[in-house]
Design a protein around this motif. Structure first.
Motif, PDB file in Angstrom:
ATOM      1  N   LYS A 101     -21.940 -41.199 -60.539  1.00  9.32           N
ATOM      2  CA  LYS A 101     -21.816 -42.017 -59.339  1.00  9.32           C
ATOM      3  C   LYS A 101     -21.241 -41.201 -58.192  1.00  9.32           C
ATOM      4  CE  LYS A 101     -18.665 -45.690 -59.087  1.00  9.32           C
ATOM      5  NZ  LYS A 101     -18.257 -47.045 -59.427  1.00  9.32           N
TER       6      LYS A 101
ATOM      7  N   CYS B 190     -28.418 -48.237 -56.289  1.00  6.71           N
ATOM      8  CA  CYS B 190     -27.779 -47.844 -55.043  1.00  6.71           C
ATOM      9  C   CYS B 190     -27.613 -49.103 -54.207  1.00  6.71           C
ATOM     10  CB  CYS B 190     -28.568 -46.777 -54.300  1.00  6.71           C
ATOM     11  SG  CYS B 190     -30.292 -47.123 -54.109  1.00  6.71           S
TER      12      CYS B 190
ATOM     13  N   ILE C 251     -19.808 -42.083 -54.036  1.00  6.06           N
ATOM     14  CA  ILE C 251     -19.515 -43.123 -53.052  1.00  6.06           C
ATOM     15  C   ILE C 251     -19.100 -42.455 -51.746  1.00  6.06           C
ATOM     16  CG2 ILE C 251     -18.032 -45.083 -52.487  1.00  6.06           C
ATOM     17  CD1 ILE C 251     -17.522 -45.447 -55.460  1.00  6.06           C
TER      18      ILE C 251
ATOM     19  N   THR D  32     -22.922 -46.608 -52.151  1.00  2.00           N
ATOM     20  CA  THR D  32     -22.753 -46.192 -53.537  1.00  2.00           C
ATOM     21  C   THR D  32     -24.117 -45.851 -54.124  1.00  2.00           C
ATOM     22  OG1 THR D  32     -20.882 -47.696 -53.760  1.00  2.00           O
ATOM     23  CG2 THR D  32     -21.845 -46.858 -55.792  1.00  2.00           C
TER      24      THR D  32
END
Length: 113
Positions: free
Chosen positions: A4, A74, A6, A104
């Protein structure tokens, strides 16, 4: 497995960023980067950085093969809104809302759903 990335407080409206993010959801990472490269929106530059960061996280932290990665999910959330005033006619004022976004991106080795 998923990796991930962000980015927060991007000074672009979430509504505008969602238009770009919707183009790459479910695509392979290399294909998503190619799509973003030729998308004529300001948000595509920021989303490109986030996708590259997520791919690097998968490659370096989880030992995944970059060529096999998909953008599994996403999404864009609304961040805080900066409120400013703009003078108008006859002594009035309007509120300008400068919206921010939290982006994200999650990449994984399997295509989801």
């Amino acid at each position: 497995m998923e990796a991930k990335a962000i980015v927060k407080y991007v000074r672009i409206s979430p509504r505008k960023v969602r238009q770009v993010v919707d183009l790459i959801r479910g695509k392979k990472v290399n294909e998503a980067l190619a799509i973003l490269r030729f998308t004529p929106k300001r948000a595509s530059e920021v989303v490109t950085k986030v996708v590259k960061s997520a791919a690097a996280n998968a490659e370096n932290n989880m030992q995944m093969d970059r060529d096999e990665l998909f953008v599994t999910s996403c999404y864009v959330d609304q961040g805080p809104t900066f409120k400013r005033y703009q003078p108008r006619a006859q002594g009035r004022a309007d509120i300008l809302r400068k919206r921010t976004s939290h982006i994200t991106v999650m990449v994984g080795d399997k295509k989801e759903g």
